[in-house]
Design a protein around this motif. Structure first.
Motif, PDB file in Angstrom:
ATOM      1  N   GLY A  83      60.522 -90.121-110.821  1.00  0.00           N
ATOM      2  CA  GLY A  83      60.083 -88.996-110.002  1.00  0.00           C
ATOM      3  C   GLY A  83      60.120 -89.262-108.512  1.00  0.00           C
ATOM      4  N   ASP A  84      60.398 -90.499-108.111  1.00  0.00           N
ATOM      5  CA  ASP A  84      60.474 -90.827-106.692  1.00  0.00           C
ATOM      6  C   ASP A  84      61.749 -90.228-106.096  1.00  0.00           C
ATOM      7  N   ILE A  85      61.773 -90.147-104.781  1.00  0.00           N
ATOM      8  CA  ILE A  85      62.908 -89.578-104.055  1.00  0.00           C
ATOM      9  C   ILE A  85      63.632 -90.727-103.356  1.00  0.00           C
ATOM     10  N   TYR A  86      64.960 -90.644-103.304  1.00  0.00           N
ATOM     11  CA  TYR A  86      65.770 -91.705-102.701  1.00  0.00           C
ATOM     12  C   TYR A  86      66.668 -91.111-101.617  1.00  0.00           C
ATOM     13  N   VAL A  87      66.674 -91.773-100.463  1.00  0.00           N
ATOM     14  CA  VAL A  87      67.455 -91.314 -99.318  1.00  0.00           C
ATOM     15  C   VAL A  87      68.331 -92.466 -98.846  1.00  0.00           C
ATOM     16  N   ARG A  88      69.589 -92.172 -98.591  1.00  0.00           N
ATOM     17  CA  ARG A  88      70.531 -93.153 -98.063  1.00  0.00           C
ATOM     18  C   ARG A  88      70.638 -92.972 -96.554  1.00  0.00           C
ATOM     19  N   LYS A  89      70.731 -94.112 -95.827  1.00  0.00           N
ATOM     20  CA  LYS A  89      70.890 -94.035 -94.373  1.00  0.00           C
ATOM     21  C   LYS A  89      71.875 -95.092 -93.894  1.00  0.00           C
ATOM     22  N   THR A  90      72.403 -94.876 -92.683  1.00  0.00           N
ATOM     23  CA  THR A  90      73.382 -95.809 -92.116  1.00  0.00           C
ATOM     24  C   THR A  90      72.986 -96.299 -90.724  1.00  0.00           C
ATOM     25  N   THR A  91      71.812 -95.893 -90.235  1.00  0.00           N
ATOM     26  CA  THR A  91      71.310 -96.329 -88.933  1.00  0.00           C
ATOM     27  C   THR A  91      69.832 -96.689 -89.086  1.00  0.00           C
ATOM     28  N   PRO A  92      69.195 -97.275 -88.064  1.00  0.00           N
ATOM     29  CA  PRO A  92      67.764 -97.552 -88.160  1.00  0.00           C
ATOM     30  C   PRO A  92      66.904 -96.286 -88.264  1.00  0.00           C
ATOM     31  N   ASP A  93      67.448 -95.142 -87.916  1.00  0.00           N
ATOM     32  CA  ASP A  93      66.758 -93.862 -87.939  1.00  0.00           C
ATOM     33  C   ASP A  93      66.922 -93.211 -89.316  1.00  0.00           C
ATOM     34  N   SER A  94      65.833 -93.132 -90.061  1.00  0.00           N
ATOM     35  CA  SER A  94      65.893 -92.584 -91.418  1.00  0.00           C
ATOM     36  C   SER A  94      66.189 -91.089 -91.449  1.00  0.00           C
ATOM     37  N   PHE A  95      66.180 -90.444 -90.288  1.00  0.00           N
ATOM     38  CA  PHE A  95      66.473 -89.011 -90.202  1.00  0.00           C
ATOM     39  C   PHE A  95      67.918 -88.723 -89.796  1.00  0.00           C
ATOM     40  N   LEU A  96      68.542 -89.629 -89.062  1.00  0.00           N
ATOM     41  CA  LEU A  96      69.872 -89.384 -88.497  1.00  0.00           C
ATOM     42  C   LEU A  96      70.944 -89.371 -89.590  1.00  0.00           C
ATOM     43  N   ARG A  97      71.605 -88.249 -89.708  1.00  0.00           N
ATOM     44  CA  ARG A  97      72.685 -88.042 -90.686  1.00  0.00           C
ATOM     45  C   ARG A  97      72.219 -88.306 -92.125  1.00  0.00           C
ATOM     46  N   THR A  98      70.965 -87.942 -92.425  1.00  0.00           N
ATOM     47  CA  THR A  98      70.443 -88.043 -93.796  1.00  0.00           C
ATOM     48  C   THR A  98      69.845 -86.689 -94.184  1.00  0.00           C
ATOM     49  N   LEU A 100      66.690 -86.465 -95.181  1.00  0.00           N
ATOM     50  CA  LEU A 100      65.241 -86.668 -95.185  1.00  0.00           C
ATOM     51  C   LEU A 100      64.497 -85.471 -94.608  1.00  0.00           C
ATOM     52  N   GLN A 101      64.919 -84.959 -93.481  1.00  0.00           N
ATOM     53  CA  GLN A 101      64.224 -83.817 -92.860  1.00  0.00           C
ATOM     54  C   GLN A 101      64.220 -82.613 -93.800  1.00  0.00           C
ATOM     55  N   ASN A 102      65.349 -82.331 -94.454  1.00  0.00           N
ATOM     56  CA  ASN A 102      65.414 -81.215 -95.397  1.00  0.00           C
ATOM     57  C   ASN A 102      64.448 -81.414 -96.562  1.00  0.00           C
ATOM     58  N   ILE A 103      64.379 -82.627 -97.084  1.00  0.00           N
ATOM     59  CA  ILE A 103      63.464 -82.929 -98.186  1.00  0.00           C
ATOM     60  C   ILE A 103      62.025 -82.681 -97.758  1.00  0.00           C
ATOM     61  N   GLN A 111      52.511 -84.826 -92.777  1.00  0.00           N
ATOM     62  CA  GLN A 111      52.007 -86.166 -92.457  1.00  0.00           C
ATOM     63  C   GLN A 111      52.855 -87.195 -93.186  1.00  0.00           C
ATOM     64  N   LEU A 112      53.250 -88.259 -92.470  1.00  0.00           N
ATOM     65  CA  LEU A 112      54.019 -89.336 -93.086  1.00  0.00           C
ATOM     66  C   LEU A 112      53.264 -90.650 -92.995  1.00  0.00           C
ATOM     67  N   TYR A 113      53.291 -91.392 -94.089  1.00  0.00           N
ATOM     68  CA  TYR A 113      52.815 -92.767 -94.124  1.00  0.00           C
ATOM     69  C   TYR A 113      54.066 -93.623 -94.219  1.00  0.00           C
ATOM     70  N   VAL A 114      54.132 -94.695 -93.420  1.00  0.00           N
ATOM     71  CA  VAL A 114      55.368 -95.475 -93.318  1.00  0.00           C
ATOM     72  C   VAL A 114      55.091 -96.953 -93.564  1.00  0.00           C
ATOM     73  N   ALA A 130      60.110 -89.501 -86.392  1.00  0.00           N
ATOM     74  CA  ALA A 130      59.203 -88.609 -87.132  1.00  0.00           C
ATOM     75  C   ALA A 130      58.229 -87.938 -86.166  1.00  0.00           C
ATOM     76  N   ALA A 131      57.672 -88.713 -85.239  1.00  0.00           N
ATOM     77  CA  ALA A 131      56.746 -88.146 -84.253  1.00  0.00           C
ATOM     78  C   ALA A 131      57.466 -87.136 -83.365  1.00  0.00           C
ATOM     79  N   ALA A 132      58.691 -87.434 -82.966  1.00  0.00           N
ATOM     80  CA  ALA A 132      59.466 -86.512 -82.135  1.00  0.00           C
ATOM     81  C   ALA A 132      59.740 -85.202 -82.875  1.00  0.00           C
ATOM     82  N   LEU A 133      59.825 -85.269 -84.189  1.00  0.00           N
ATOM     83  CA  LEU A 133      60.043 -84.065 -85.003  1.00  0.00           C
ATOM     84  C   LEU A 133      58.748 -83.324 -85.313  1.00  0.00           C
TER      85      LEU A 133
END
Length: 186
Positions: A83-98, A100-103, A111-114, A130-133
Motif C-alpha cells: 500500500g506504500d507509494i513509490y516515486v522515482r527521481k533523478t535529482t536531489p529534489d524529490s519534486f523536480l520532474r517527478t 510527487l506533487q500530483n500524488i 503536511q510532510l514528515y521527512v 516542499a516549503a516553497a510549494l
C-alpha cells in the motif's frame, strides 16, 4: 475520527533514498543501523495513523543506481508494504520532474514528515522545495543521515541540517524538527 487521525490524513511521510548502493558499501552512513530502525518505526507509526508512506528512490541511467538495478532497490532492512507509494527521481529534489506533487495534491496532503538519506543533499533540497510549494514540513531529526565528508562528519552534518532548515521562515510555512520518539507517540 479523532483529531490526530484527521491531521494524519492530511500528512504524508517521505522516506528518501534508503537504497542498497548508498548503504551497503563501506563505509556506511552515520548511524546507519539506528537510522534504519527509526525509519522503520516511523513508517509503522505512519501506517497506524493512516498516513501515506511515500518512498522516494534516486536513479541514474547507466550507473550502479540505474532504475531497477540491485543498487537501486530499497535496503532489505527497510520495511515497506504494497500500500506504500513509490516515486522515482533523478535529482536531489524529490519534486523536480517527478509525480510527487500530483500524488500529494490527489491525497489532499498539507503536511510532510521527512526522513532518509542524504541529509545535506536530497533531504535538504526536498525540505526546501516542499516549503516553497507551501507544505508545512517536519524533519524527523534523528531519522536522516549521510556519509562523513572531509569538512564535517555525519553527526555534524545532520545537526547542521536540523538547525539550518528549522531556522528558515521566509517560505511562509513552518519547518520544524522532531525526534522519532515524538512522531511515534503523537
Amino acid at each position: 475520527m479523532t483529531m490526530a487521525t484527521s491531521a494524519a490524513q492530511l500528512s504524508a511521510l517521505l522516506v528518501i533514498d534508503m537504497q542498497r548502493v548508498l548503504f551497503e558499501p563501506s563505509p556506511q552512513p552515520y548511524q546507519a543501523e539506528p537510522v534504519v530502525a527509526r525509519i522503520n518505526r516511523a513508517t509503522t507509526s505512519a501506517r497506524q495513523m493512516h498516513m501515506p508512506v511515500i518512498f522516494i528512490q534516486h536513479e541514474e541511467p547507466h550507473s550502479e543506481i540505474d532504475y531497477q538495478s540491485d543498487g537501486w532497490q530499497l535496503l532489505d532492512s527497510i520495511m515497506h508494504e504494497d500500500g506504500d507509494i513509490y516515486v522515482r527521481k533523478t535529482t536531489p529534489d524529490s519534486f523536480l520532474r517527478t509525480n510527487l506533487q500530483n500524488i500529494l495534491q490527489e491525497l489532499g496532503i498539507k503536511q510532510l514528515y521527512v526522513c532518509g538519506y542524504a541529509s545535506e543533499f536530497c533531504v535538504d533540497t526536498t525540505v526546501r522545495r516542499a516549503a516553497a510549494l507551501g507544505y508545512d514540513v517536519t524533519l524527523l531529526d534523528d531519522a536522516h543521515t549521510t556519509h562523513d565528508k572531509v569538512h564535517a562528519n555525519g553527526d555534524q552534518i545532520r545537526e547542521h541540517q536540523n538547525r539550518t532548515l528549522t531556522a528558515i521562515s521566509s517560505f511562509g510555512v513552518t519547518i520544524s524538527a522532531i525526534s522519532i520518539e515524538q512522531f511515534a507517540n503523537a
